[in-house]
Scaffold this motif. Structure first.
Motif, PDB file in Angstrom:
ATOM      1  N   MET A   1       4.965  67.844  17.068  1.00  0.00           N
ATOM      2  CA  MET A   1       6.043  67.380  16.208  1.00  0.00           C
ATOM      3  C   MET A   1       7.151  68.423  16.102  1.00  0.00           C
ATOM      4  O   MET A   1       7.901  68.463  15.138  1.00  0.00           O
TER       5      MET A   1
ATOM      6  N   GLY B   1      -1.076  63.966  21.275  1.00  0.00           N
ATOM      7  CA  GLY B   1      -0.903  64.643  19.993  1.00  0.00           C
ATOM      8  C   GLY B   1      -1.518  66.020  20.051  1.00  0.00           C
ATOM      9  O   GLY B   1      -2.270  66.340  20.976  1.00  0.00           O
TER      10      GLY B   1
ATOM     11  N   VAL C   1      -1.001  64.615   8.444  1.00  0.00           N
ATOM     12  CA  VAL C   1      -0.176  64.375   9.634  1.00  0.00           C
ATOM     13  C   VAL C   1       0.814  63.225   9.416  1.00  0.00           C
ATOM     14  O   VAL C   1       2.018  63.392   9.646  1.00  0.00           O
TER      15      VAL C   1
ATOM     16  N   ALA D   1       5.012  63.073   9.201  1.00  0.00           N
ATOM     17  CA  ALA D   1       5.853  62.079   9.870  1.00  0.00           C
ATOM     18  C   ALA D   1       6.811  61.421   8.880  1.00  0.00           C
ATOM     19  O   ALA D   1       7.985  61.183   9.194  1.00  0.00           O
TER      20      ALA D   1
ATOM     21  N   HIS E   1       1.451  58.807  14.376  1.00  0.00           N
ATOM     22  CA  HIS E   1       0.889  60.017  13.765  1.00  0.00           C
ATOM     23  C   HIS E   1      -0.348  59.735  12.929  1.00  0.00           C
ATOM     24  O   HIS E   1      -1.093  60.666  12.603  1.00  0.00           O
TER      25      HIS E   1
ATOM     26  N   ILE F   1      -2.725  60.446  15.648  1.00  0.00           N
ATOM     27  CA  ILE F   1      -2.809  61.892  15.858  1.00  0.00           C
ATOM     28  C   ILE F   1      -3.579  62.544  14.711  1.00  0.00           C
ATOM     29  O   ILE F   1      -4.318  63.512  14.906  1.00  0.00           O
TER      30      ILE F   1
ATOM     31  N   ASP G   1       4.298  64.303  23.293  1.00  0.00           N
ATOM     32  CA  ASP G   1       3.633  64.144  22.005  1.00  0.00           C
ATOM     33  C   ASP G   1       4.307  63.050  21.188  1.00  0.00           C
ATOM     34  O   ASP G   1       5.264  62.408  21.640  1.00  0.00           O
ATOM     35  N   GLY G   2       3.814  62.825  19.983  1.00  0.00           N
ATOM     36  CA  GLY G   2       4.274  61.697  19.182  1.00  0.00           C
ATOM     37  C   GLY G   2       5.765  61.681  18.950  1.00  0.00           C
ATOM     38  O   GLY G   2       6.432  60.654  19.139  1.00  0.00           O
TER      39      GLY G   2
END
Length: 376
Positions: A1, A66, A151, A155, A183, A186, A302-303
């Motif tokens: 992130m 993630g 997590v 987000a 997320h 994740i 990743d996300g």
């Protein structure tokens, strides 16, 4: 992130920088109460371990991966204030050495990944620990839940920051749904890593886990053997209908003037165990993750990267100021072998994060000791 440069405009970047600076300043003071001579070196190790495990991207959906954020893990192991500092050190090293996370977005990343995750995770962790039975298993379960929730909370925080200062014209509802959705997945990986790590340390050394203090410790019970002869003083006190049993007075302080020969000895304090075996084991695990296991990590974005590409958030993404760093993108420049390059970069990152983190926490501990000596 890790938010890159260009996602968030200058005013909001400055504002989050102020928030991050304030959080770090408060955490520097708060960490003095959390750190002692044993936990200060361990806090540096926690930062290095988080750096290493963040290199292990795991797949969560088609074309998306993630990685650990680490706020929950750090807060539970070494305390919430120290946890904010641990993740902040990791983010600083990643931004400066590896061009991961924008330098102008450092305030955004510290606010989102260090402050929000740590505060949310530790608050939820403490709530669960207070309500649940006082067992070691409770610490592990609470760690799982706290990490899982932290997590998507990060987000949500990113979505709020983007709503205030996003540089691309994207519907916030779409950003929110996409960010929270991916997320949550994740978060399951984060929860598993956090619970396994905390559970492993609690199993062998619960005294070194900040979040387990007062949860796993059992009150000391002093029992007398029926075969042991009673002390003369105890026999004398046992005479009479109003006297209490001698066992009830074991380990207590005798009245002034009691002869030395008849005083009941105080129980000896248990010697402190060294934290070095845990430190070396943690360092070995960090080096193994960063130097070897990281080669097998998922190469998918990743996300945040996936959402940014799909929703158009990255329209105004800027090149990183440290893009020409010898360690940019977690590889050593001029080393063509990908396995060797990535592994060496990971080992260097672990060493650098350990050195900087340990230095910060040892200085904090010494300032506390100096302040205590001056007051004494």
């Amino acid at each position: 992130m890790h938010v890159p440069d260009g996602f968030i405009d200058a005013p909001v970047s400055v504002a989050t920088g102020v928030v991050a600076a304030g959080a770090v300043a408060v955490s520097l003071r708060g960490a003095r109460r959390e750190l002692d001579e044993r936990t200060a070196p361990l806090a540096g190790l926690v930062a290095a371990f988080i750096f290493a495990v963040q290199m292990l991207n795991f797949p969560v959906a088609a074309g998306t991966s993630g990685h650990l954020l680490g706020g929950a893990l750090a807060a539970i192991l070494v305390g919430p204030y120290t946890g904010v500092l641990c993740v902040s050190v990791v983010l600083l090293m990643q931004g400066v050495l590896f061009a991961d996370g924008g330098l102008t977005a450092l305030g955004v990343n510290i606010t989102d990944m260090a402050l929000v995750t740590t505060v949310v995770a530790y608050a939820l962790f403490r709530a669960i620990v207070k309500l649940a039975p006082r067992r070691r298993r409770t610490v592990t379960v609470a760690s799982f839940v706290a990490a899982l929730v932290s997590v998507p909370a990060a987000a949500v925080a990113f979505t709020a920051i983007y709503a205030l200062g996003g540089t691309a014209d994207v519907a916030i509802g779409k950003v929110f749904a996409a960010m929270v959705g991916v997320h949550v997945l994740i978060g399951i990986g984060e929860a598993a890593i956090t619970a396994l790590t905390v559970g492993a340390v609690v199993a062998v050394r619960p005294d070194l886990v900040y979040g387990a203090r007062g949860v796993t410790a059992r009150p000391l019970e002093i029992r007398s053997s029926p075969l042991a002869p009673a002390a003369p003083g105890a026999v004398a006190r046992a005479e009479g209908p109003a006297a209490e049993p001698a066992a009830a007075t074991a380990g207590t302080r005798e009245p002034a003037g009691t002869p030395e020969a008849v005083r009941t000895p105080e129980p000896a304090a248990a010697p402190r165990r060294s934290a070095r075996p845990v430190w070396w084991a943690g360092l070995a695990a960090a080096l193994l993750c960063a130097g070897v296991v990281s080669f097998y990590a998922s190469a998918s974005p990743d996300g945040l990267e996936k959402v940014a590409h799909d929703k158009g958030i990255d329209q105004k993404k800027e090149d990183h100021a440290a893009k020409d760093s010898p360690l940019a993108d977690y590889g050593v420049k001029d080393i063509t072998d990908a396995r060797l390059s990535g592994g060496l970069a990971g080992v260097i990152g672990v060493g650098a994060t350990l050195a900087v983190g340990s230095g910060v926490f040892i200085v904090i501990r010494r300032r506390r000791a100096t302040a205590e000596s001056e007051r004494g």
